[in-house]
Design a protein around this motif. Structure first.
Motif, PDB file in Angstrom:
ATOM      1  N   SER A 166     -12.301 -30.399 -40.283  1.00  0.00           N
ATOM      2  CA  SER A 166     -11.835 -29.392 -41.237  1.00  0.00           C
ATOM      3  C   SER A 166     -10.961 -28.329 -40.587  1.00  0.00           C
ATOM      4  O   SER A 166     -10.526 -27.405 -41.261  1.00  0.00           O
ATOM      5  CB  SER A 166     -13.040 -28.715 -41.912  1.00  0.00           C
ATOM      6  N   ASP A 167     -10.711 -28.423 -39.287  1.00  0.00           N
ATOM      7  CA  ASP A 167      -9.831 -27.454 -38.634  1.00  0.00           C
ATOM      8  C   ASP A 167      -8.867 -28.188 -37.720  1.00  0.00           C
ATOM      9  O   ASP A 167      -9.088 -29.329 -37.323  1.00  0.00           O
ATOM     10  CB  ASP A 167     -10.649 -26.419 -37.841  1.00  0.00           C
ATOM     11  N   GLU A 168      -7.773 -27.516 -37.405  1.00  0.00           N
ATOM     12  CA  GLU A 168      -6.731 -28.145 -36.601  1.00  0.00           C
ATOM     13  C   GLU A 168      -7.217 -28.486 -35.198  1.00  0.00           C
ATOM     14  O   GLU A 168      -6.742 -29.431 -34.575  1.00  0.00           O
ATOM     15  CB  GLU A 168      -5.503 -27.225 -36.520  1.00  0.00           C
ATOM     16  N   ALA A 169      -8.169 -27.697 -34.675  1.00  0.00           N
ATOM     17  CA  ALA A 169      -8.684 -27.958 -33.331  1.00  0.00           C
ATOM     18  C   ALA A 169      -9.641 -29.145 -33.300  1.00  0.00           C
ATOM     19  O   ALA A 169     -10.044 -29.592 -32.226  1.00  0.00           O
ATOM     20  CB  ALA A 169      -9.385 -26.715 -32.792  1.00  0.00           C
ATOM     21  N   CYS A 170     -10.014 -29.643 -34.483  1.00  0.00           N
ATOM     22  CA  CYS A 170     -10.903 -30.805 -34.590  1.00  0.00           C
ATOM     23  C   CYS A 170     -12.257 -30.545 -33.934  1.00  0.00           C
ATOM     24  O   CYS A 170     -12.791 -31.391 -33.205  1.00  0.00           O
ATOM     25  CB  CYS A 170     -10.248 -32.047 -33.984  1.00  0.00           C
ATOM     26  N   THR A 171     -12.807 -29.350 -34.175  1.00  0.00           N
ATOM     27  CA  THR A 171     -14.132 -29.028 -33.641  1.00  0.00           C
ATOM     28  C   THR A 171     -15.176 -28.907 -34.744  1.00  0.00           C
ATOM     29  O   THR A 171     -16.366 -29.081 -34.481  1.00  0.00           O
ATOM     30  CB  THR A 171     -14.093 -27.703 -32.860  1.00  0.00           C
ATOM     31  N   CYS A 172     -14.746 -28.595 -35.965  1.00  0.00           N
ATOM     32  CA  CYS A 172     -15.670 -28.420 -37.087  1.00  0.00           C
ATOM     33  C   CYS A 172     -15.382 -29.467 -38.161  1.00  0.00           C
ATOM     34  O   CYS A 172     -14.291 -30.018 -38.230  1.00  0.00           O
ATOM     35  CB  CYS A 172     -15.539 -27.016 -37.687  1.00  0.00           C
ATOM     36  N   GLY A 173     -16.382 -29.705 -38.992  1.00  0.00           N
ATOM     37  CA  GLY A 173     -16.202 -30.671 -40.070  1.00  0.00           C
ATOM     38  C   GLY A 173     -17.503 -31.353 -40.424  1.00  0.00           C
ATOM     39  O   GLY A 173     -18.567 -30.728 -40.366  1.00  0.00           O
ATOM     40  N   GLN A 174     -17.422 -32.636 -40.778  1.00  0.00           N
ATOM     41  CA  GLN A 174     -18.602 -33.358 -41.225  1.00  0.00           C
ATOM     42  C   GLN A 174     -18.675 -34.738 -40.577  1.00  0.00           C
ATOM     43  O   GLN A 174     -17.647 -35.380 -40.338  1.00  0.00           O
ATOM     44  CB  GLN A 174     -18.602 -33.552 -42.755  1.00  0.00           C
ATOM     45  N   PHE A 227     -23.729 -34.540 -42.163  1.00  0.00           N
ATOM     46  CA  PHE A 227     -24.081 -33.510 -41.195  1.00  0.00           C
ATOM     47  C   PHE A 227     -22.906 -32.555 -41.062  1.00  0.00           C
ATOM     48  O   PHE A 227     -21.770 -32.980 -40.826  1.00  0.00           O
ATOM     49  CB  PHE A 227     -24.411 -34.138 -39.835  1.00  0.00           C
ATOM     50  N   HIS A 228     -23.174 -31.273 -41.213  1.00  0.00           N
ATOM     51  CA  HIS A 228     -22.123 -30.256 -41.188  1.00  0.00           C
ATOM     52  C   HIS A 228     -22.072 -29.580 -39.818  1.00  0.00           C
ATOM     53  O   HIS A 228     -23.096 -29.150 -39.289  1.00  0.00           O
ATOM     54  CB  HIS A 228     -22.373 -29.205 -42.269  1.00  0.00           C
ATOM     55  N   PHE A 229     -20.889 -29.494 -39.278  1.00  0.00           N
ATOM     56  CA  PHE A 229     -20.661 -28.821 -37.998  1.00  0.00           C
ATOM     57  C   PHE A 229     -19.795 -27.594 -38.273  1.00  0.00           C
ATOM     58  O   PHE A 229     -18.570 -27.667 -38.291  1.00  0.00           O
ATOM     59  CB  PHE A 229     -19.968 -29.768 -37.006  1.00  0.00           C
ATOM     60  N   HIS A 230     -20.458 -26.451 -38.526  1.00  0.00           N
ATOM     61  CA  HIS A 230     -19.737 -25.233 -38.891  1.00  0.00           C
ATOM     62  C   HIS A 230     -19.236 -24.462 -37.672  1.00  0.00           C
ATOM     63  O   HIS A 230     -18.294 -23.677 -37.777  1.00  0.00           O
ATOM     64  CB  HIS A 230     -20.635 -24.313 -39.721  1.00  0.00           C
ATOM     65  N   HIS A 231     -19.886 -24.639 -36.538  1.00  0.00           N
ATOM     66  CA  HIS A 231     -19.578 -23.813 -35.368  1.00  0.00           C
ATOM     67  C   HIS A 231     -19.145 -24.656 -34.177  1.00  0.00           C
ATOM     68  O   HIS A 231     -19.445 -24.332 -33.028  1.00  0.00           O
ATOM     69  CB  HIS A 231     -20.798 -22.961 -35.000  1.00  0.00           C
ATOM     70  N   ALA A 288     -17.008 -34.128 -52.142  1.00  0.00           N
ATOM     71  CA  ALA A 288     -16.722 -32.833 -52.767  1.00  0.00           C
ATOM     72  C   ALA A 288     -17.085 -31.700 -51.818  1.00  0.00           C
ATOM     73  O   ALA A 288     -18.157 -31.694 -51.214  1.00  0.00           O
ATOM     74  CB  ALA A 288     -17.493 -32.695 -54.078  1.00  0.00           C
ATOM     75  N   MET A 289     -16.187 -30.752 -51.666  1.00  0.00           N
ATOM     76  CA  MET A 289     -16.317 -29.589 -50.787  1.00  0.00           C
ATOM     77  C   MET A 289     -16.267 -29.956 -49.301  1.00  0.00           C
ATOM     78  O   MET A 289     -16.490 -29.104 -48.450  1.00  0.00           O
ATOM     79  CB  MET A 289     -17.605 -28.809 -51.082  1.00  0.00           C
ATOM     80  N   HIS A 290     -15.973 -31.221 -49.000  1.00  0.00           N
ATOM     81  CA  HIS A 290     -15.884 -31.640 -47.603  1.00  0.00           C
ATOM     82  C   HIS A 290     -14.507 -32.211 -47.272  1.00  0.00           C
ATOM     83  O   HIS A 290     -14.328 -32.800 -46.213  1.00  0.00           O
ATOM     84  CB  HIS A 290     -16.960 -32.682 -47.289  1.00  0.00           C
ATOM     85  N   MET A 291     -13.538 -32.049 -48.170  1.00  0.00           N
ATOM     86  CA  MET A 291     -12.188 -32.548 -47.924  1.00  0.00           C
ATOM     87  C   MET A 291     -11.288 -31.402 -47.468  1.00  0.00           C
ATOM     88  O   MET A 291     -11.551 -30.241 -47.755  1.00  0.00           O
ATOM     89  CB  MET A 291     -11.626 -33.203 -49.191  1.00  0.00           C
ATOM     90  N   ASN A 292     -10.236 -31.751 -46.761  1.00  0.00           N
ATOM     91  CA  ASN A 292      -9.279 -30.768 -46.262  1.00  0.00           C
ATOM     92  C   ASN A 292      -8.214 -30.537 -47.333  1.00  0.00           C
ATOM     93  O   ASN A 292      -7.314 -31.354 -47.520  1.00  0.00           O
ATOM     94  CB  ASN A 292      -8.649 -31.283 -44.964  1.00  0.00           C
ATOM     95  N   ILE A 309     -12.174 -42.450 -37.011  1.00  0.00           N
ATOM     96  CA  ILE A 309     -12.121 -40.988 -36.967  1.00  0.00           C
ATOM     97  C   ILE A 309     -10.907 -40.522 -37.755  1.00  0.00           C
ATOM     98  O   ILE A 309      -9.804 -41.025 -37.563  1.00  0.00           O
ATOM     99  CB  ILE A 309     -12.039 -40.479 -35.518  1.00  0.00           C
ATOM    100  N   ARG A 310     -11.138 -39.593 -38.664  1.00  0.00           N
ATOM    101  CA  ARG A 310     -10.052 -39.030 -39.462  1.00  0.00           C
ATOM    102  C   ARG A 310      -9.687 -37.653 -38.918  1.00  0.00           C
ATOM    103  O   ARG A 310     -10.556 -36.809 -38.754  1.00  0.00           O
ATOM    104  CB  ARG A 310     -10.481 -38.890 -40.923  1.00  0.00           C
ATOM    105  N   ARG A 311      -8.415 -37.415 -38.658  1.00  0.00           N
ATOM    106  CA  ARG A 311      -7.975 -36.108 -38.170  1.00  0.00           C
ATOM    107  C   ARG A 311      -7.034 -35.468 -39.199  1.00  0.00           C
ATOM    108  O   ARG A 311      -6.239 -36.163 -39.825  1.00  0.00           O
ATOM    109  CB  ARG A 311      -7.262 -36.243 -36.820  1.00  0.00           C
ATOM    110  N   PRO A 312      -7.127 -34.146 -39.355  1.00  0.00           N
ATOM    111  CA  PRO A 312      -6.337 -33.472 -40.393  1.00  0.00           C
ATOM    112  C   PRO A 312      -4.875 -33.299 -40.014  1.00  0.00           C
ATOM    113  O   PRO A 312      -4.367 -32.194 -39.897  1.00  0.00           O
ATOM    114  CB  PRO A 312      -7.041 -32.117 -40.518  1.00  0.00           C
ATOM    115  N   LYS A 313      -4.199 -34.391 -39.770  1.00  0.00           N
ATOM    116  CA  LYS A 313      -2.788 -34.322 -39.427  1.00  0.00           C
ATOM    117  C   LYS A 313      -2.053 -35.436 -40.156  1.00  0.00           C
ATOM    118  O   LYS A 313      -2.597 -36.509 -40.377  1.00  0.00           O
ATOM    119  CB  LYS A 313      -2.578 -34.467 -37.917  1.00  0.00           C
ATOM    120  N   LEU A 314      -0.825 -35.157 -40.519  1.00  0.00           N
ATOM    121  CA  LEU A 314       0.031 -36.176 -41.109  1.00  0.00           C
ATOM    122  C   LEU A 314       1.210 -36.387 -40.173  1.00  0.00           C
ATOM    123  O   LEU A 314       1.788 -35.420 -39.675  1.00  0.00           O
ATOM    124  CB  LEU A 314       0.548 -35.727 -42.482  1.00  0.00           C
TER     125      LEU A 314
END
Length: 512
Positions: free
Chosen positions: A60-68, A81-85, A420-424, A122-127
């Motif tokens: 969920s972040d560009e650094a690829c440290t947080c997400g699900q 499993f949620h990784f908020h920090h 739901a609520m877990h997409m970028n 692994i899905r990364r938030p980049k196009l």
């Protein structure tokens, strides 16, 4: 997380995810006893990875440290499993090492014909740059300074198209949403002056309270009927709408009562539509940003009248939306469309996306991202149906599992529901803009999307070039395409002169 093997001859791997800290176990216990004790005392999620259908990492972040981390069983049971920090990047490194080992074992498997490991993705938030709109990142968020730059001395918007484009790409700063949204929702015309808008507000405020007075002066029989058809549902919905939002939080919050009045008054203003569940989800953000009760009411009227809104899944409008969406998927993501077709009528109903359209993605993304999507749709930049391109973008980014695992209709509904609520949301928006751009470049469009393009207004093909319409299906009630689409006719084979050529379905090249 710990990994273990069940026996020396088995390479099945199990993963244990401890959900909270438990007491230290005696060192004399063996590993299996520790596992059972942890399960009993503090709750441990334990699965055999060799028996799972898929593992997915969504960053969920560009650094690829947080997400699900989403674990899916073969029975379509999901654990998220949620990784908020942070920490998800470390887990991905572990999985990547496992994947390398899996590839090594898979080579051996060709000889032994034994399943020793599993694969994951692994899905990364980049196009890739090839999949983004060429004007992406060229527009900043519309702030006070930029907004004033679009207004002349009289307060008129000088170039409507440029403003819409800026909002489409950059969005609107939260500090001026209350001032800009009324333009997007057609409450104010772009050509109106500041004085004309103030006069309009006074006039509309008077009309609003006349509507409210009409509601309050109903006869007892009218009140009883109104309570049964409208008020009972409104009263239930408003007390549970956006209560986590500070604007509506707390007992006896006057803003909740204001939202209630707006919805009840709208049902009087437009008895044909009345009230349907979900309308409160649309009014709440408007009220929280615009603040004024009368202005919010008329903006909501504009939303209902001038944007694509569906009040019921059974409406003809909803079926039209789904028809357009099916055709866009057939054009832009043929593999997914083929999977839907293989499921028959149930698959083509696309139940998984009804809520997306009904509530404008409000239940799929956090408020900040959902409202950005609203603004992009309200801008009406190059299309009145940008929300359908957002739907396609979600499927393109998050729908691979559906195809790879051949999910049935109910499993598909569960798959997208769990996301739901877990997409970028920003990633989805960028992809949707890219899809619209590619659609814009098509030299020809299928006749099934003719009406969709007809409503786009000026700007869809601002170079003056309008693509050709080509027949893409059968029209039993007409000998020719009712939209004037031309069907490609195959060249006659030798010896078949005089015979009529066969119509062939056109293939529209489209990059996923």
């Amino acid at each position: 997380m710990t990994c273990s093997t069940s026996s020396a001859s088995s390479l099945d791997t199990s993963a244990q995810f401890q959900e909270n800290n438990g007491p230290t176990q005696s060192t004399r216990w063996d590993e299996q006893q520790k596992v059972f004790a942890l399960e009993q005392v503090c709750g441990v999620f334990r699965v055999d990875l060799g028996q799972m259908r898929s593992l997915r990492l969504f960053f969920s972040d560009e650094a690829c440290t947080c997400g699900q981390l989403v674990v899916a069983s073969r029975e379509s049971q999901y654990k998220i499993f949620h990784f908020h920090h942070g920490g998800l990047d470390k887990l991905s490194e572990v999985f990547q090492q496992w994947k390398y080992c899996t590839e090594t074992h898979l080579k051996d498997q060709q000889l032994t014909d034994e399943k020793t490991c599993m694969q994951f993705s692994i899905r990364r938030p980049k196009l890739p740059s090839s999949e983004t709109h060429p004007e992406e990142n060229t527009y900043k968020r519309l702030d006070v300074s930029a907004w004033l730059h679009h207004l002349n001395e009289a307060g008129q918007v000088e170039e409507e198209y440029k403003l819409q484009k800026a909002i489409f790409f950059g969005g609107i700063d939260i500090s001026i949403r209350g001032e800009v949204w009324p333009f997007l929702l057609r409450y104010y015309s772009y050509g109106s002056t500041s004085e004309e808008r103030e006069a309009l507000r006074l006039q509309k405020r008077k009309e609003y309270f006349e509507i409210q007075e009409k509601r309050l002066l109903m006869t007892p029989d009218e009140q009883k009927d109104f309570w049964r058809k409208v008020q009972f549902t409104v009263d239930k919905d408003v007390v549970r709408t956006d209560r986590s939002n500070q604007f509506f939080r707390g007992e006896d919050n006057p803003n909740v009562e204001t939202m209630r009045r707006i919805l009840l008054n709208y049902a009087v203003f437009n008895p044909t539509i009345g009230y349907s569940q979900g309308m409160s989800d649309l009014v709440a953000p408007l009220l929280a940003e615009i603040l004024d009760e009368s202005d919010t009411f008329w903006c909501f009227v504009g939303l209902m009248q001038n944007t694509i809104f569906i009040s019921s899944p059974r409406d003809e409008d909803m079926e039209k939306q789904l028809m357009y969406l099916r055709e866009l998927l057939r054009l832009m993501h043929p593999r997914f469309y083929q999977h839907l077709s293989s499921l028959g009528e149930d698959g083509l109903q696309m139940l998984f996306c009804h809520r997306w359209i009904l509530l404008c993605f409000k239940r799929e993304f956090p408020d900040a991202e959902a409202l950005r999507m609203w603004e992009a749709c309200w801008a009406h930049y190059q299309t009145d149906y940008f929300h359908l391109f957002i739907c396609v973008a979600i499927v393109v980014i998050y729908g691979d599992d559906v195809i790879e695992q051949q999910l049935a209709t109910d499993q598909m509904l569960l798959h997208f529901g769990n996301l739901a609520m877990h997409m970028n949301g920003e990633l989805v928006l960028r992809k949707a803009r890219s899809l619209l751009y590619q659609f814009h470049l098509l030299p020809r469009i299928p006749c099934s999307l003719h009406d969709l393009c007809k409503l786009c207004g000026t700007g869809m093909w601002d170079s003056g070039f309008i693509p050709a319409v080509e027949c893409s299906g059968h029209h039993p009630e007409s000998e020719s395409c009712p939209y004037g689409g031309l069907a490609e006719v195959s060249s006659p084979k030798p010896g078949s002169e005089g015979k009529r050529g066969l119509k062939t379905r056109d293939v529209f090249a489209f990059r996923k």
